[in-house]
Design a protein around this motif. Structure first.
Motif, PDB file in Angstrom:
ATOM      1  N   PRO A 143       4.079  34.377  24.302  1.00  0.00           N
ATOM      2  CA  PRO A 143       2.906  33.511  24.139  1.00  0.00           C
ATOM      3  C   PRO A 143       3.260  32.056  23.871  1.00  0.00           C
ATOM      4  O   PRO A 143       4.233  31.750  23.177  1.00  0.00           O
ATOM      5  N   ASP A 144       2.446  31.171  24.440  1.00  0.00           N
ATOM      6  CA  ASP A 144       2.485  29.756  24.070  1.00  0.00           C
ATOM      7  C   ASP A 144       1.506  29.482  22.930  1.00  0.00           C
ATOM      8  O   ASP A 144       1.556  28.414  22.312  1.00  0.00           O
ATOM      9  N   LEU A 145       0.621  30.442  22.680  1.00  0.00           N
ATOM     10  CA  LEU A 145      -0.432  30.306  21.677  1.00  0.00           C
ATOM     11  C   LEU A 145      -0.764  31.686  21.131  1.00  0.00           C
ATOM     12  O   LEU A 145      -0.822  32.660  21.883  1.00  0.00           O
ATOM     13  N   LEU A 146      -0.987  31.768  19.830  1.00  0.00           N
ATOM     14  CA  LEU A 146      -1.392  33.013  19.179  1.00  0.00           C
ATOM     15  C   LEU A 146      -2.725  32.770  18.477  1.00  0.00           C
ATOM     16  O   LEU A 146      -2.844  31.862  17.650  1.00  0.00           O
ATOM     17  N   VAL A 147      -3.733  33.570  18.822  1.00  0.00           N
ATOM     18  CA  VAL A 147      -5.046  33.458  18.188  1.00  0.00           C
ATOM     19  C   VAL A 147      -5.371  34.815  17.575  1.00  0.00           C
ATOM     20  O   VAL A 147      -5.388  35.828  18.280  1.00  0.00           O
ATOM     21  N   GLY A 148      -5.604  34.845  16.274  1.00  0.00           N
ATOM     22  CA  GLY A 148      -5.786  36.126  15.600  1.00  0.00           C
ATOM     23  C   GLY A 148      -7.027  36.191  14.745  1.00  0.00           C
ATOM     24  O   GLY A 148      -7.518  35.179  14.240  1.00  0.00           O
ATOM     25  N   THR A 149      -7.513  37.404  14.601  1.00  0.00           N
ATOM     26  CA  THR A 149      -8.658  37.696  13.752  1.00  0.00           C
ATOM     27  C   THR A 149      -8.253  38.729  12.717  1.00  0.00           C
ATOM     28  O   THR A 149      -7.663  39.755  13.067  1.00  0.00           O
ATOM     29  N   SER A 150      -8.543  38.472  11.449  1.00  0.00           N
ATOM     30  CA  SER A 150      -8.320  39.438  10.380  1.00  0.00           C
ATOM     31  C   SER A 150      -6.859  39.892  10.373  1.00  0.00           C
ATOM     32  O   SER A 150      -5.967  39.066  10.273  1.00  0.00           O
ATOM     33  N   VAL A 151      -6.581  41.186  10.506  1.00  0.00           N
ATOM     34  CA  VAL A 151      -5.178  41.609  10.497  1.00  0.00           C
ATOM     35  C   VAL A 151      -4.430  41.025  11.696  1.00  0.00           C
ATOM     36  O   VAL A 151      -3.217  40.785  11.627  1.00  0.00           O
ATOM     37  N   GLY A 152      -5.134  40.751  12.779  1.00  0.00           N
ATOM     38  CA  GLY A 152      -4.509  40.094  13.917  1.00  0.00           C
ATOM     39  C   GLY A 152      -4.066  38.685  13.576  1.00  0.00           C
ATOM     40  O   GLY A 152      -3.064  38.190  14.108  1.00  0.00           O
ATOM     41  N   ALA A 153      -4.790  38.032  12.666  1.00  0.00           N
ATOM     42  CA  ALA A 153      -4.382  36.708  12.202  1.00  0.00           C
ATOM     43  C   ALA A 153      -3.095  36.800  11.393  1.00  0.00           C
ATOM     44  O   ALA A 153      -2.199  35.951  11.520  1.00  0.00           O
ATOM     45  N   LEU A 154      -2.990  37.833  10.574  1.00  0.00           N
ATOM     46  CA  LEU A 154      -1.769  38.039   9.794  1.00  0.00           C
ATOM     47  C   LEU A 154      -0.577  38.293  10.712  1.00  0.00           C
ATOM     48  O   LEU A 154       0.498  37.718  10.536  1.00  0.00           O
ATOM     49  N   ASN A 155      -0.773  39.142  11.717  1.00  0.00           N
ATOM     50  CA  ASN A 155       0.306  39.392  12.681  1.00  0.00           C
ATOM     51  C   ASN A 155       0.672  38.131  13.450  1.00  0.00           C
ATOM     52  O   ASN A 155       1.851  37.853  13.694  1.00  0.00           O
ATOM     53  N   ALA A 156      -0.332  37.360  13.835  1.00  0.00           N
ATOM     54  CA  ALA A 156      -0.084  36.119  14.572  1.00  0.00           C
ATOM     55  C   ALA A 156       0.727  35.143  13.731  1.00  0.00           C
ATOM     56  O   ALA A 156       1.667  34.504  14.228  1.00  0.00           O
ATOM     57  N   ALA A 157       0.379  35.020  12.454  1.00  0.00           N
ATOM     58  CA  ALA A 157       1.092  34.097  11.575  1.00  0.00           C
ATOM     59  C   ALA A 157       2.540  34.540  11.382  1.00  0.00           C
ATOM     60  O   ALA A 157       3.461  33.710  11.347  1.00  0.00           O
ATOM     61  N   PHE A 158       2.763  35.834  11.249  1.00  0.00           N
ATOM     62  CA  PHE A 158       4.119  36.369  11.119  1.00  0.00           C
ATOM     63  C   PHE A 158       4.940  35.990  12.351  1.00  0.00           C
ATOM     64  O   PHE A 158       6.053  35.476  12.246  1.00  0.00           O
ATOM     65  N   LEU A 159       4.376  36.238  13.537  1.00  0.00           N
ATOM     66  CA  LEU A 159       5.095  35.973  14.788  1.00  0.00           C
ATOM     67  C   LEU A 159       5.288  34.484  15.036  1.00  0.00           C
ATOM     68  O   LEU A 159       6.276  34.075  15.652  1.00  0.00           O
ATOM     69  N   ALA A 160       4.344  33.679  14.583  1.00  0.00           N
ATOM     70  CA  ALA A 160       4.428  32.238  14.829  1.00  0.00           C
ATOM     71  C   ALA A 160       5.582  31.596  14.075  1.00  0.00           C
ATOM     72  O   ALA A 160       6.028  30.506  14.437  1.00  0.00           O
ATOM     73  N   THR A 161       6.066  32.280  13.034  1.00  0.00           N
ATOM     74  CA  THR A 161       7.212  31.759  12.286  1.00  0.00           C
ATOM     75  C   THR A 161       8.495  32.515  12.621  1.00  0.00           C
ATOM     76  O   THR A 161       9.573  32.135  12.164  1.00  0.00           O
ATOM     77  N   ARG A 162       8.369  33.577  13.393  1.00  0.00           N
ATOM     78  CA  ARG A 162       9.535  34.357  13.841  1.00  0.00           C
ATOM     79  C   ARG A 162       9.338  34.682  15.322  1.00  0.00           C
ATOM     80  O   ARG A 162       9.067  35.822  15.695  1.00  0.00           O
ATOM     81  N   PRO A 163       9.442  33.715  16.192  1.00  0.00           N
ATOM     82  CA  PRO A 163       9.102  33.922  17.608  1.00  0.00           C
ATOM     83  C   PRO A 163      10.108  34.809  18.338  1.00  0.00           C
ATOM     84  O   PRO A 163      11.232  35.016  17.889  1.00  0.00           O
ATOM     85  N   GLY A 164       9.666  35.328  19.486  1.00  0.00           N
ATOM     86  CA  GLY A 164      10.541  36.093  20.354  1.00  0.00           C
ATOM     87  C   GLY A 164      10.575  37.574  20.038  1.00  0.00           C
ATOM     88  O   GLY A 164       9.926  38.059  19.101  1.00  0.00           O
ATOM     89  N   VAL A 165      11.351  38.303  20.828  1.00  0.00           N
ATOM     90  CA  VAL A 165      11.454  39.752  20.668  1.00  0.00           C
ATOM     91  C   VAL A 165      11.975  40.115  19.283  1.00  0.00           C
ATOM     92  O   VAL A 165      11.505  41.065  18.651  1.00  0.00           O
ATOM     93  N   TRP A 216       5.238  37.463   4.019  1.00  0.00           N
ATOM     94  CA  TRP A 216       5.357  37.633   5.462  1.00  0.00           C
ATOM     95  C   TRP A 216       5.344  36.330   6.241  1.00  0.00           C
ATOM     96  O   TRP A 216       5.879  36.271   7.340  1.00  0.00           O
ATOM     97  N   VAL A 217       4.710  35.313   5.704  1.00  0.00           N
ATOM     98  CA  VAL A 217       4.508  34.072   6.461  1.00  0.00           C
ATOM     99  C   VAL A 217       5.302  32.947   5.796  1.00  0.00           C
ATOM    100  O   VAL A 217       5.095  32.635   4.630  1.00  0.00           O
ATOM    101  N   GLU A 218       6.175  32.334   6.572  1.00  0.00           N
ATOM    102  CA  GLU A 218       7.174  31.425   6.005  1.00  0.00           C
ATOM    103  C   GLU A 218       6.790  29.947   6.110  1.00  0.00           C
ATOM    104  O   GLU A 218       7.663  29.090   6.166  1.00  0.00           O
ATOM    105  N   ILE A 219       5.499  29.653   6.152  1.00  0.00           N
ATOM    106  CA  ILE A 219       5.038  28.264   6.196  1.00  0.00           C
ATOM    107  C   ILE A 219       3.885  28.091   5.211  1.00  0.00           C
ATOM    108  O   ILE A 219       3.283  29.071   4.760  1.00  0.00           O
TER     109      ILE A 219
END
Length: 283
Positions: free
Chosen positions: A31-53, A103-106
């Motif tokens: 993704p170039d962009l992550l948009v999340g709702t509720s638990v999806g927001a938590l997952n998006a924030a986790f991935l946004a600070t730890r990108p890639g596989v 979980w979120v490093e920012i």
């Protein structure tokens, strides 16, 4: 083309998204962009600070290790105060906030390596409010604030609650932020054969039924808009497990693995991604 992952809500079904994302990224879809709702927001924030596989695999591991006390702490007196009207919630969000901090490093949304956005709902008007800047802790707590269970969060003069109520599958919001190709990653579970047991489970299931209807309309709108702009909307198939009871995290590892296998199978059968895009009949 800008690629976005749109991650729905779903509470303790969040590990399903982690499994699907690992499969997508292993197939070269990032993704170039992550948009999340509720638990999806938590997952998006986790991935946004730890990108890639690698980051997606760490997310799967984090879900597999998660225990209920790590995310939710039930307290009789808080629940009683909420029931009697002395508080606007039954469960404190302090444990959730501790989990977010681990979980979120920012500290601010705009510090993310991959751009992120969270959907919330204005508790007074019902409007969808998309957060793209600001305090990460308050923003995620607001997006996850199931009304009545967790407290609303005041941000910029508005009382905000769970984004699932207004945009459970935030595909339109991803388009509004400039995404062309959007992968909708849900937590859809198997249809229930009987009402869930317990007041909390019944209330959450009722909200889920309502938001599912709204989501279908929003996906249809997004599909039409994508066709006009040469973009694509992909609804990543769910493994559709039987949903666990609320706040039960014991099945996280198996839920993540099942979603990984289902998404990998979906991707393996394609001749091209275009063939997998949502069309008018699908929406």
């Amino acid at each position: 083309m800008t690629v976005a992952f749109a991650l729905s809500g779903g509470g303790n079904l969040g590990p399903m998204q982690a499994g699907s994302i690992v499969a997508l990224m292993e197939a070269g879809i990032t993704p170039d962009l992550l948009v999340g709702t509720s638990v999806g927001a938590l997952n998006a924030a986790f991935l946004a600070t730890r990108p890639g596989v690698a980051g997606a695999r760490v997310l799967m591991e984090a879900w597999s290790a998660l225990k209920r006390p790590d995310a939710v702490r039930l307290d009789f007196f808080t629940a009683l105060a909420g029931f009697l009207g002395f508080r606007n919630h039954l469960i404190s969000d302090q444990q959730l906030r501790k989990l977010i901090r681990r979980w979120v490093e920012i500290d601010q949304i705009e510090q993310a390596t991959v751009p992120i956005a969270f959907t919330t709902t204005d508790a007074l008007t019902g409007d969808c409010v998309v957060l793209t800047t600001g305090d990460i802790l308050d923003s995620l707590a607001a997006s996850c604030a199931i009304p009545g269970l967790f407290p609303p969060v005041s941000i910029n003069g508005r009382w905000l609650v769970d984004g699932s109520l207004s945009a459970n599958q935030p595909v339109l919001q991803a388009q509004a932020l400039g995404a062309d190709d959007i992968f909708i990653i849900t937590t859809a579970a198997a249809a229930r054969q009987r009402p869930p047991r317990g007041a909390v489970a019944l209330a959450m299931n009722s909200v889920s039924l309502i938001t599912s209807r709204v989501s279908r309309d929003q996906i249809a709108q997004a599909t039409i808009a994508a066709e006009r702009s040469a973009g694509k909307v992909f609804l990543v198939p769910s493994s559709e497990p039987v949903a666990p009871t609320p706040f039960n995290f014991r099945r996280s590892a198996s839920l993540a693995h099942a979603s990984y296998e289902r998404t990998a199978l979906w991707l393996a059968g394609r001749e091209s991604l275009a063939a997998l895009a949502v069309g008018p009949k699908d929406s």
